[in-house]
Design an enzyme around this catalytic site. Structure first.
Site, PDB file in Angstrom:
ATOM      1  N   LYS A  83      15.086 -53.670  50.782  1.00  0.00           N
ATOM      2  CA  LYS A  83      16.414 -52.985  50.148  1.00  0.00           C
ATOM      3  C   LYS A  83      15.816 -52.370  48.788  1.00  0.00           C
ATOM      4  O   LYS A  83      15.242 -53.331  48.059  1.00  0.00           O
ATOM      5  CB  LYS A  83      17.338 -54.125  49.814  1.00  0.00           C
ATOM      6  CG  LYS A  83      18.866 -53.961  50.040  1.00  0.00           C
ATOM      7  CD  LYS A  83      19.621 -55.102  49.741  1.00  0.00           C
ATOM      8  CE  LYS A  83      20.984 -54.863  49.727  1.00  0.00           C
ATOM      9  NZ  LYS A  83      21.602 -56.156  49.476  1.00  0.00           N
TER      10      LYS A  83
HETATM   11  C1  E4P Z   1      25.266 -56.131  49.766  1.00  0.00           C
HETATM   12  O1  E4P Z   1      24.221 -55.853  50.284  1.00  0.00           O
HETATM   13  C2  E4P Z   1      25.428 -56.839  48.687  1.00  0.00           C
HETATM   14  O2  E4P Z   1      24.400 -58.090  48.802  1.00  0.00           O
HETATM   15  C3  E4P Z   1      26.805 -57.457  48.408  1.00  0.00           C
HETATM   16  O3  E4P Z   1      27.732 -56.965  49.316  1.00  0.00           O
HETATM   17  C4  E4P Z   1      27.212 -57.424  46.953  1.00  0.00           C
HETATM   18  O4  E4P Z   1      28.547 -57.874  46.930  1.00  0.00           O
HETATM   19  P1  E4P Z   1      29.180 -58.519  45.762  1.00  0.00           P
HETATM   20  O5  E4P Z   1      29.969 -57.067  44.993  1.00  0.00           O
HETATM   21  O6  E4P Z   1      30.255 -59.097  45.917  1.00  0.00           O
HETATM   22  O7  E4P Z   1      28.262 -58.966  44.834  1.00  0.00           O
END
Ligand code: E4P
Length: 217
Positions: A83
């Site tokens: 990522k």
């Molecule tokens: C996605 O890959 C992220 O880890 C996640 O959805 C972020 O979510 P949040 O905005 O609740 O931190």
């Protein structure tokens, strides 16, 4: 539509994977920081549990660092998806890692233009954050609709992971729009199961059964 679990918690991941509804997992540095123990081992275990794509995020913010870290993360398990954040360095790192045939998830995407660029460099996945847009009074799901339209127009192979989901309606709307994947924290997955009429229905069936049986006995 595939469902990923957005968590680094092994207990939660085991619980929902055992239901047979989890196709993959996403983590991020904030989620991993909550878990005690070695992050690499945790991520490896997540791969063994879900047996699908598992996103592990780089901490580096420069191109060379992201590529180095991404190549290293990819050695943990064949299910690893690296990522990278949507920045110029992240986009460049995505292109390099894809040349190495490493799967990449371009994260922190908040506009259709960013999603278009991620697709152009061959990202395996793109992660638009709907909840964080909703938080600033902008329609997160409208972004998903626009990305679905753009990707369909040009038949991009990049899969859309609807991320930062906050409630079951995000998942329902994503499915109606034809998004490929929703990644959900455990609380949102839990919400997908709940309906008071189901609970009332079970209670009534059992009560009727007991009454009828008791009357005949
Ligand atoms: C996605 O890959 C992220 O880890 C996640 O959805 C972020 O979510 P949040 O905005 O609740 O931190």
């Amino acid at each position: 539509m595939k469902l990923f679990i957005d968590s680094g918690n092994l207990e939660d991941i085991e619980t929902y994977a055992a239901l047979g509804i989890i196709d993959g997992a996403t983590t991020n540095p904030s989620l991993m920081a909550k878990e005690a123990g070695d992050s690499r081992q945790i991520v490896k275990r997540i791969c063994e549990i879900v047996r699908g794509p598992v996103s592990a995020e780089v901490l580096a913010t420069d191109y060379e660092g992201m590529v180095r870290e991404g190549r290293d993360l990819a050695t943990i398990d064949p299910h690893i998806v690296v990522k990278v954040p949507f920045t110029k360095d992240g986009v460049k790192a995505c292109a390099t890692l894809r040349q190495d045939e490493i799967d990449v998830n371009v994260t922190l995407v908040f506009s259709p233009a960013q999603a278009l660029i991620a697709a152009k460099v061959g990202a395996t996945f793109v992660s638009p954050f709907v909840g964080r847009l909703d938080d600033i009074a902008t329609d997160g799901m409208d972004l998903i609709q626009q990305i679905v339209e753009i990707y369909d127009n040009y038949e991009f192979g990049t899969e859309i992971i609807v991320a930062s989901t906050r409630h079951p309606m995000h998942i329902v709307q994503a499915a109606r729009m034809g998004a490929d994947i929703c990644t959900c924290p455990p609380a949102v997955l839990e919400g997908l199961f709940k309906h008071p009429l189901t609970d009332i229905g079970i209670e009534r069936f059992l009560k009727d059964w007991e009454q009828a049986k008791g009357a005949r006995a």
